[in-house]
Motif scaffolding. Structure first.
Motif, PDB file in Angstrom:
ATOM      1  N   PHE A 186      12.723   1.719  -0.279  1.00 45.05           N
ATOM      2  CA  PHE A 186      12.905   1.132  -1.606  1.00 45.05           C
ATOM      3  C   PHE A 186      12.654   2.157  -2.700  1.00 45.05           C
ATOM      4  O   PHE A 186      13.451   2.292  -3.641  1.00 45.05           O
ATOM      5  CB  PHE A 186      11.972  -0.070  -1.773  1.00 45.05           C
ATOM      6  N   VAL A 187      11.544   2.884  -2.612  1.00 45.78           N
ATOM      7  CA  VAL A 187      11.220   3.863  -3.651  1.00 45.78           C
ATOM      8  C   VAL A 187      12.268   4.975  -3.679  1.00 45.78           C
ATOM      9  O   VAL A 187      12.723   5.392  -4.754  1.00 45.78           O
ATOM     10  CB  VAL A 187       9.818   4.455  -3.437  1.00 45.78           C
ATOM     11  N   SER A 188      12.655   5.459  -2.503  1.00 47.26           N
ATOM     12  CA  SER A 188      13.656   6.526  -2.430  1.00 47.26           C
ATOM     13  C   SER A 188      14.970   6.088  -3.058  1.00 47.26           C
ATOM     14  O   SER A 188      15.573   6.828  -3.854  1.00 47.26           O
ATOM     15  CB  SER A 188      13.863   6.927  -0.965  1.00 47.26           C
ATOM     16  N   ASN A 189      15.434   4.882  -2.724  1.00 46.98           N
ATOM     17  CA  ASN A 189      16.692   4.398  -3.281  1.00 46.98           C
ATOM     18  C   ASN A 189      16.574   4.041  -4.756  1.00 46.98           C
ATOM     19  O   ASN A 189      17.540   4.172  -5.513  1.00 46.98           O
ATOM     20  CB  ASN A 189      17.186   3.187  -2.484  1.00 46.98           C
ATOM     21  N   ALA A 190      15.391   3.587  -5.166  1.00 45.26           N
ATOM     22  CA  ALA A 190      15.198   3.259  -6.589  1.00 45.26           C
ATOM     23  C   ALA A 190      15.387   4.493  -7.449  1.00 45.26           C
ATOM     24  O   ALA A 190      16.008   4.438  -8.526  1.00 45.26           O
ATOM     25  CB  ALA A 190      13.811   2.658  -6.803  1.00 45.26           C
ATOM     26  N   TYR A 196       5.959  10.045  -6.608  1.00 42.16           N
ATOM     27  CA  TYR A 196       7.166  10.359  -7.384  1.00 42.16           C
ATOM     28  C   TYR A 196       6.836  10.520  -8.871  1.00 42.16           C
ATOM     29  O   TYR A 196       7.407  11.381  -9.552  1.00 42.16           O
ATOM     30  CB  TYR A 196       8.224   9.270  -7.198  1.00 42.16           C
ATOM     31  N   LEU A 197       5.920   9.693  -9.366  1.00 42.69           N
ATOM     32  CA  LEU A 197       5.530   9.800 -10.768  1.00 42.69           C
ATOM     33  C   LEU A 197       4.865  11.142 -11.037  1.00 42.69           C
ATOM     34  O   LEU A 197       5.170  11.815 -12.028  1.00 42.69           O
ATOM     35  CB  LEU A 197       4.582   8.654 -11.138  1.00 42.69           C
ATOM     36  N   ALA A 246       0.830  -1.209   0.000  1.00 41.82           N
ATOM     37  CA  ALA A 246       0.000   0.000   0.000  1.00 41.82           C
ATOM     38  C   ALA A 246       0.864   1.258   0.000  1.00 41.82           C
ATOM     39  O   ALA A 246       0.606   2.212  -0.748  1.00 41.82           O
ATOM     40  CB  ALA A 246      -0.930  -0.002   1.214  1.00 41.82           C
ATOM     41  N   VAL A 247       1.912   1.267   0.821  1.00 43.88           N
ATOM     42  CA  VAL A 247       2.793   2.433   0.880  1.00 43.88           C
ATOM     43  C   VAL A 247       3.610   2.556  -0.398  1.00 43.88           C
ATOM     44  O   VAL A 247       3.823   3.670  -0.907  1.00 43.88           O
ATOM     45  CB  VAL A 247       3.718   2.341   2.115  1.00 43.88           C
ATOM     46  N   PHE A 248       4.071   1.434  -0.931  1.00 46.35           N
ATOM     47  CA  PHE A 248       4.826   1.470  -2.189  1.00 46.35           C
ATOM     48  C   PHE A 248       4.009   2.131  -3.293  1.00 46.35           C
ATOM     49  O   PHE A 248       4.504   3.001  -4.017  1.00 46.35           O
ATOM     50  CB  PHE A 248       5.229   0.061  -2.612  1.00 46.35           C
ATOM     51  N   LYS A 249       2.759   1.729  -3.453  1.00 45.23           N
ATOM     52  CA  LYS A 249       1.911   2.298  -4.505  1.00 45.23           C
ATOM     53  C   LYS A 249       1.713   3.798  -4.301  1.00 45.23           C
ATOM     54  O   LYS A 249       1.777   4.579  -5.265  1.00 45.23           O
ATOM     55  CB  LYS A 249       0.556   1.581  -4.530  1.00 45.23           C
ATOM     56  N   ALA A 250       1.502   4.206  -3.047  1.00 42.85           N
ATOM     57  CA  ALA A 250       1.256   5.621  -2.770  1.00 42.85           C
ATOM     58  C   ALA A 250       2.491   6.466  -3.039  1.00 42.85           C
ATOM     59  O   ALA A 250       2.415   7.522  -3.681  1.00 42.85           O
ATOM     60  CB  ALA A 250       0.797   5.792  -1.314  1.00 42.85           C
ATOM     61  N   CYS A 280      11.969  18.052   1.257  1.00 42.22           N
ATOM     62  CA  CYS A 280      10.545  18.347   1.001  1.00 42.22           C
ATOM     63  C   CYS A 280       9.833  17.129   0.431  1.00 42.22           C
ATOM     64  O   CYS A 280       8.704  16.813   0.842  1.00 42.22           O
ATOM     65  CB  CYS A 280      10.413  19.528   0.045  1.00 42.22           C
ATOM     66  N   VAL A 281      10.488  16.440  -0.505  1.00 39.53           N
ATOM     67  CA  VAL A 281       9.894  15.233  -1.096  1.00 39.53           C
ATOM     68  C   VAL A 281       9.749  14.146  -0.029  1.00 39.53           C
ATOM     69  O   VAL A 281       8.745  13.419   0.002  1.00 39.53           O
ATOM     70  CB  VAL A 281      10.741  14.737  -2.276  1.00 39.53           C
ATOM     71  N   LEU A 282      10.727  14.035   0.859  1.00 41.04           N
ATOM     72  CA  LEU A 282      10.649  13.064   1.943  1.00 41.04           C
ATOM     73  C   LEU A 282       9.444  13.337   2.831  1.00 41.04           C
ATOM     74  O   LEU A 282       8.709  12.416   3.206  1.00 41.04           O
ATOM     75  CB  LEU A 282      11.938  13.100   2.769  1.00 41.04           C
ATOM     76  N   PHE A 283       9.222  14.605   3.161  1.00 41.34           N
ATOM     77  CA  PHE A 283       8.094  14.973   4.012  1.00 41.34           C
ATOM     78  C   PHE A 283       6.764  14.609   3.342  1.00 41.34           C
ATOM     79  O   PHE A 283       5.872  14.025   3.973  1.00 41.34           O
ATOM     80  CB  PHE A 283       8.145  16.467   4.318  1.00 41.34           C
ATOM     81  N   ILE A 284       6.642  14.926   2.053  1.00 35.90           N
ATOM     82  CA  ILE A 284       5.412  14.610   1.331  1.00 35.90           C
ATOM     83  C   ILE A 284       5.242  13.090   1.214  1.00 35.90           C
ATOM     84  O   ILE A 284       4.129  12.567   1.310  1.00 35.90           O
ATOM     85  CB  ILE A 284       5.415  15.279  -0.060  1.00 35.90           C
ATOM     86  N   SER A 285       6.347  12.376   1.011  1.00 39.65           N
ATOM     87  CA  SER A 285       6.283  10.919   0.920  1.00 39.65           C
ATOM     88  C   SER A 285       5.819  10.310   2.240  1.00 39.65           C
ATOM     89  O   SER A 285       5.033   9.347   2.255  1.00 39.65           O
ATOM     90  CB  SER A 285       7.661  10.353   0.552  1.00 39.65           C
ATOM     91  N   TRP A 286       6.311  10.867   3.337  1.00 38.30           N
ATOM     92  CA  TRP A 286       5.891  10.409   4.663  1.00 38.30           C
ATOM     93  C   TRP A 286       4.391  10.619   4.858  1.00 38.30           C
ATOM     94  O   TRP A 286       3.689   9.734   5.368  1.00 38.30           O
ATOM     95  CB  TRP A 286       6.705  11.138   5.724  1.00 38.30           C
TER      96      TRP A 286
END
Length: 297
Positions: A239-243, A122-123, A113-117, A282-288
């Motif tokens: 995973f998404v961040s490192n990808a 990022y997309l 669920a988190v991976f998809k979100a 900023c992207v990390l905060f939004i991802s969280w």
């Protein structure tokens, strides 16, 4: 806003019977000895099986991960860390190594669920203006070979990110939370260690900013782990961040062998690196936030 960490109690319960601080220190030492021993065993095996020139090329590839072979080896070698942590959990703490992950089924469900979100986030961000964020010096790998490597690169990246989460959020956070009730301990100690693991001597004055960014990521991952009661969301976020940084646009020459685009950045140049880190923060905060929203559904 009050945090809902009720799931954290069930997550740390297996660590409570043997939560002495000395066990954590000894366990970390044991894990590092086992991990390094397995790495050295692989080196010895390569030395025994390869010719002198082959062994030289092997070491050349794994020195910095600038080739696909080197990057794949460095990522998959984190599997040795997972083996080491499993041994420590079993032998020193007398508990099931899967307890570091939490309920496997729930971890998979939450992680997906988190991976998809986060991947969708990022997309969307990549489609927003400005549309060309790549610097002029960016070099593109041929798309065909890059796609052909993905079936190997994606599992290797999952091995690497899972191992780091098992160490910092699984083992260290669990053991500290079982011993100390304060989140300032079980969040900030792993964050400090995770930040220091990202120390870069070549970053000059930017070193502490890099460490601070890594520590901020660790806090976000610890928070998601406490809310979910499993490592699934933290692994997915990692995973998404490192990808993005390893498989798509590599701004660091280290581990750039699998990236579609190579856009090296001078780590010691504040004018270049600091705006990028601010954007990443900023992207990390939004991802969280996106991960938290996914967990509530």
């Amino acid at each position: 806003m009050q945090s809902d960490y009720s799931a954290h109690e069930a997550y740390i319960r297996p660590a409570r019977p043997r939560a002495e601080l000395w066990r954590l220190v000894v366990g970390l030492c044991m894990a590092m000895v086992i991990y390094l021993g397995l790495i050295w065993a692989m080196q010895a095996l390569a030395l025994a099986l390869l010719s002198d020139d082959g062994y030289f090329q092997f070491n050349l590839h794994i020195r910095n991960g600038r080739s696909p072979e080197g990057a794949l080896y460095l990522l998959t070698s984190f599997g040795f860390l997972t083996i080491a942590l499993a041994a420590v959990a079993q032998q020193l703490h007398r508990r099931n190594p899967l307890s570091l992950l939490g309920s496997p089924g729930l971890a998979l469900q939450q992680g997906w669920a988190v991976f998809k979100a986060v991947a969708l986030l990022y997309l969307v961000l990549s489609l927003l203006p400005p549309y060309d964020l790549l610097p002029e010096n960016a070099a593109q790998r041929a798309v065909g070979p890059w796609i052909a490597l993905l079936p190997l690169a994606l599992p290797a990246l999952l091995i690497q990110t899972s191992a780091e989460e098992l160490l910092f959020r699984g083992y260290i956070q669990q053991q500290l939370a079982a011993r100390f009730a304060s989140r300032w301990v079980w969040m900030l100690v792993p964050a400090a260690l995770f930040g220091l693991m990202h120390y870069r001597a070549d970053a000059g004055a930017n070193t502490w900013i890099l460490i601070g960014w890594a520590a901020a990521f660790s806090i976000a991952a610890s928070d998601l782990t406490a809310r979910a009661g499993t490592l699934g969301p933290a692994i997915a976020l990692h995973f998404v961040s490192n990808a993005v940084a390893i498989l798509f646009v590599s701004q660091d020459e280290a581990l750039s062998g699998l990236a579609l685009f190579a856009a090296p950045v001078d780590m010691a140049d504040p004018a270049t690196l600091r705006p990028l880190l601010l954007l990443d923060l900023c992207v990390l905060f939004i991802s969280w936030l996106a991960a938290r929203l996914a967990l509530r559904r």
